[in-house]
Design an enzyme around this catalytic site. Structure first.
Site, PDB file in Angstrom:
ATOM      1  N   ASP A  91     131.132  71.632  12.214  1.00 40.28           N
ATOM      2  CA  ASP A  91     131.655  72.995  12.359  1.00 40.28           C
ATOM      3  C   ASP A  91     133.091  72.948  12.899  1.00 40.28           C
ATOM      4  O   ASP A  91     133.581  71.895  13.317  1.00 40.28           O
ATOM      5  CB  ASP A  91     130.741  73.817  13.290  1.00 40.28           C
ATOM      6  CG  ASP A  91     130.729  73.287  14.723  1.00 40.28           C
ATOM      7  OD1 ASP A  91     131.803  73.250  15.359  1.00 40.28           O
ATOM      8  OD2 ASP A  91     129.650  72.891  15.214  1.00 40.28           O
ATOM      9  N   HIS A 106     132.346  62.882  11.266  1.00 43.48           N
ATOM     10  CA  HIS A 106     131.334  63.119  10.226  1.00 43.48           C
ATOM     11  C   HIS A 106     131.782  64.162   9.197  1.00 43.48           C
ATOM     12  O   HIS A 106     130.960  64.697   8.463  1.00 43.48           O
ATOM     13  CB  HIS A 106     129.996  63.539  10.865  1.00 43.48           C
ATOM     14  CG  HIS A 106     129.320  62.423  11.601  1.00 43.48           C
ATOM     15  ND1 HIS A 106     128.279  62.623  12.476  1.00 43.48           N
ATOM     16  CD2 HIS A 106     129.532  61.078  11.586  1.00 43.48           C
ATOM     17  CE1 HIS A 106     127.884  61.450  12.976  1.00 43.48           C
ATOM     18  NE2 HIS A 106     128.640  60.510  12.452  1.00 43.48           N
ATOM     19  N   CYS A 114     136.370  65.839  -3.817  1.00 41.39           N
ATOM     20  CA  CYS A 114     136.003  65.435  -5.177  1.00 41.39           C
ATOM     21  C   CYS A 114     135.489  64.001  -5.133  1.00 41.39           C
ATOM     22  O   CYS A 114     136.204  63.099  -4.684  1.00 41.39           O
ATOM     23  CB  CYS A 114     137.206  65.528  -6.119  1.00 41.39           C
ATOM     24  SG  CYS A 114     136.830  64.876  -7.758  1.00 41.39           S
ATOM     25  N   CYS A 133     136.789  70.076  -9.804  1.00 37.67           N
ATOM     26  CA  CYS A 133     137.847  69.640  -8.884  1.00 37.67           C
ATOM     27  C   CYS A 133     139.175  70.273  -9.303  1.00 37.67           C
ATOM     28  O   CYS A 133     139.545  70.208 -10.477  1.00 37.67           O
ATOM     29  CB  CYS A 133     137.954  68.114  -8.916  1.00 37.67           C
ATOM     30  SG  CYS A 133     139.422  67.489  -8.080  1.00 37.67           S
ATOM     31  N   CYS A 136     141.481  67.020 -10.676  1.00 41.37           N
ATOM     32  CA  CYS A 136     141.171  66.217 -11.872  1.00 41.37           C
ATOM     33  C   CYS A 136     140.191  66.910 -12.818  1.00 41.37           C
ATOM     34  O   CYS A 136     139.937  66.417 -13.916  1.00 41.37           O
ATOM     35  CB  CYS A 136     140.630  64.840 -11.472  1.00 41.37           C
ATOM     36  SG  CYS A 136     138.925  64.866 -10.871  1.00 41.37           S
TER      37      CYS A 136
HETATM   38  P1  OAD Z   1     121.029  65.716  18.004  1.00 43.95           P
HETATM   39  O1  OAD Z   1     120.270  66.892  17.487  1.00 43.95           O
HETATM   40  O2  OAD Z   1     120.519  64.367  17.680  1.00 43.95           O
HETATM   41  O3  OAD Z   1     121.138  65.813  19.589  1.00 43.95           O
HETATM   42  C1  OAD Z   1     121.520  66.993  20.225  1.00 43.95           C
HETATM   43  C2  OAD Z   1     121.664  66.724  21.710  1.00 43.95           C
HETATM   44  O4  OAD Z   1     122.178  67.892  22.317  1.00 43.95           O
HETATM   45  C3  OAD Z   1     120.350  66.377  22.412  1.00 43.95           C
HETATM   46  O5  OAD Z   1     120.562  65.218  23.217  1.00 43.95           O
HETATM   47  C4  OAD Z   1     120.067  67.604  23.275  1.00 43.95           C
HETATM   48  O6  OAD Z   1     119.446  67.267  24.515  1.00 43.95           O
HETATM   49  C5  OAD Z   1     121.467  68.134  23.520  1.00 43.95           C
HETATM   50  N1  OAD Z   1     121.539  69.586  23.754  1.00 43.95           N
HETATM   51  C6  OAD Z   1     120.844  70.580  23.156  1.00 43.95           C
HETATM   52  N2  OAD Z   1     121.223  71.779  23.600  1.00 43.95           N
HETATM   53  C7  OAD Z   1     122.193  71.560  24.523  1.00 43.95           C
HETATM   54  C8  OAD Z   1     122.988  72.399  25.361  1.00 43.95           C
HETATM   55  N3  OAD Z   1     122.878  73.717  25.321  1.00 43.95           N
HETATM   56  N4  OAD Z   1     123.887  71.816  26.184  1.00 43.95           N
HETATM   57  C9  OAD Z   1     124.022  70.461  26.224  1.00 43.95           C
HETATM   58  N5  OAD Z   1     123.296  69.622  25.466  1.00 43.95           N
HETATM   59  C10 OAD Z   1     122.396  70.152  24.637  1.00 43.95           C
HETATM   60  O7  OAD Z   1     122.551  65.920  17.532  1.00 43.95           O
HETATM   61  P2  OAD Z   1     123.731  64.826  17.465  1.00 43.95           P
HETATM   62  O8  OAD Z   1     123.605  63.839  18.562  1.00 43.95           O
HETATM   63  O9  OAD Z   1     124.996  65.580  17.339  1.00 43.95           O
HETATM   64  O10 OAD Z   1     125.079  63.443  11.406  1.00 43.95           O
HETATM   65  O11 OAD Z   1     123.402  64.131  16.104  1.00 43.95           O
HETATM   66  C11 OAD Z   1     124.261  63.119  15.637  1.00 43.95           C
HETATM   67  C12 OAD Z   1     124.353  63.158  14.137  1.00 43.95           C
HETATM   68  O12 OAD Z   1     123.025  63.156  13.574  1.00 43.95           O
HETATM   69  C13 OAD Z   1     124.964  64.417  13.572  1.00 43.95           C
HETATM   70  O13 OAD Z   1     126.373  64.386  13.566  1.00 43.95           O
HETATM   71  C14 OAD Z   1     124.422  64.461  12.173  1.00 43.95           C
HETATM   72  C15 OAD Z   1     122.981  64.106  12.483  1.00 43.95           C
HETATM   73  O14 OAD Z   1     122.266  63.538  11.464  1.00 43.95           O
HETATM   74  C16 OAD Z   1     125.120  63.531  10.062  1.00 43.95           C
HETATM   75  O15 OAD Z   1     124.619  64.455   9.441  1.00 43.95           O
HETATM   76  C17 OAD Z   1     125.822  62.398   9.416  1.00 43.95           C
END
Ligand code: OAD
Length: 231
Positions: A91, A106, A114, A133, A136
């Site tokens: 986001d 990410h 593309c 695209c 191209c």
């Molecule tokens: P996760 O969903 O794995 O983890 C979210 C974390 O945020 C958890 O540790 C929660 O405890 C914490 N959390 C939730 N609400 C919160 C709040 N209000 N304040 C503080 N902490 C809070 O998400 P990510 O670690 O971002 O990648 O996941 C990593 C990657 O996995 C993402 O970028 C995405 C996903 O698959 C891709 O899609 C490539």
């Protein structure tokens, strides 16, 4: 003055109404990530993948930055030691919270790519497999998102910043997805202090030198204000 690297994850946008991935009811409990977040899934069913990311884009565009995004922008603006802000989030809430030069490892939901010529452009609100695209003409447009099995963006710049930092802070990330999950180890090996800010800190004890538990909208502004007062 210390140099700081901040890594954010879905938890920083949770209180803006954007779902996390692995928490209860999170995106990966409702969708099969191999179908919607891999190149193979996209090749099998581009319609499904576009629909998934069109919904993510609509949610992101309709959301507003929260106090954590604003506080991190203020930190980057006011802290003279140097702050590198790296996010796993797709986001644009850090930017809309006022942050400049956000490293999106990410990718970004607001951008299109593309798959043939690698041209990038601003994504329309709704993408369609039939789109072509603008450079191209190939019918191979995809969201500019890093999928599982693909190399995250800007890795050299990120690792160099971590190796030069005196403080590494991970905010709202579960630490389950590499390479981002390994940044804390790179930071520790380079002699940096490590801090985790999370609603529920990662269950691996001792991974970070210090932990602040709490919702990002409270814990992050408090931490930023303390840091800015100290300098
Ligand atoms: P996760 O969903 O794995 O983890 C979210 C974390 O945020 C958890 O540790 C929660 O405890 C914490 N959390 C939730 N609400 C919160 C709040 N209000 N304040 C503080 N902490 C809070 O998400 P990510 O670690 O971002 O990648 O996941 C990593 C990657 O996995 C993402 O970028 C995405 C996903 O698959 C891709 O899609 C490539």
């Amino acid at each position: 003055m210390s140099r700081i690297v901040v890594l954010t994850g879905a938890g920083v946008s949770a209180e803006s109404g954007l779902g996390t991935f692995r928490d209860k009811g999170g995106l990966w409990t409702r969708y099969d990530l191999s179908e919607v977040a891999t190149p193979e899934g996209f090749a099998r069913n581009p319609r499904l993948v576009h629909d998934f990311y069109n919904a993510r884009r609509a949610n992101a565009l309709d959301a507003s930055p929260n106090a954590a995004h604003v506080a991190l922008a203020r930190l980057a603006d006011r802290y003279t030691g140097g702050v590198t802000l790296v996010t796993q989030n797709i986001d644009d809430l850090h930017e809309r919270g006022g942050a400049r030069d956000v490293i999106h490892m990410h990718g970004e939901i607001t951008r299109a790519l593309c798959a043939v010529c690698e041209t990038r452009w601003d994504a329309p609100r709704v993408m369609d497999p039939a789109d072509t695209c603008p450079a191209c003409g190939a019918r191979a447009t995809r969201p500019d998102i890093v999928w599982f099995g693909e190399m995250p963006y800007h890795m050299e710049r990120i690792v160099a910043a971590i190796e030069a930092a005196e403080l590494f802070v991970a905010i709202g990330t579960s630490g389950e997805v590499y390479p981002a999950a390994g940044f804390v180890d790179i930071a520790a090996a380079s002699g940096a202090e490590t801090l985790e800010i999370n609603l529920e800190p990662t269950p691996v004890p001792g991974r970070f030198d210090r932990v602040i538990a709490g919702p990002a909208t409270q814990a992050v502004p408090d931490w930023v204000e303390t840091l800015l007062r100290e300098v």
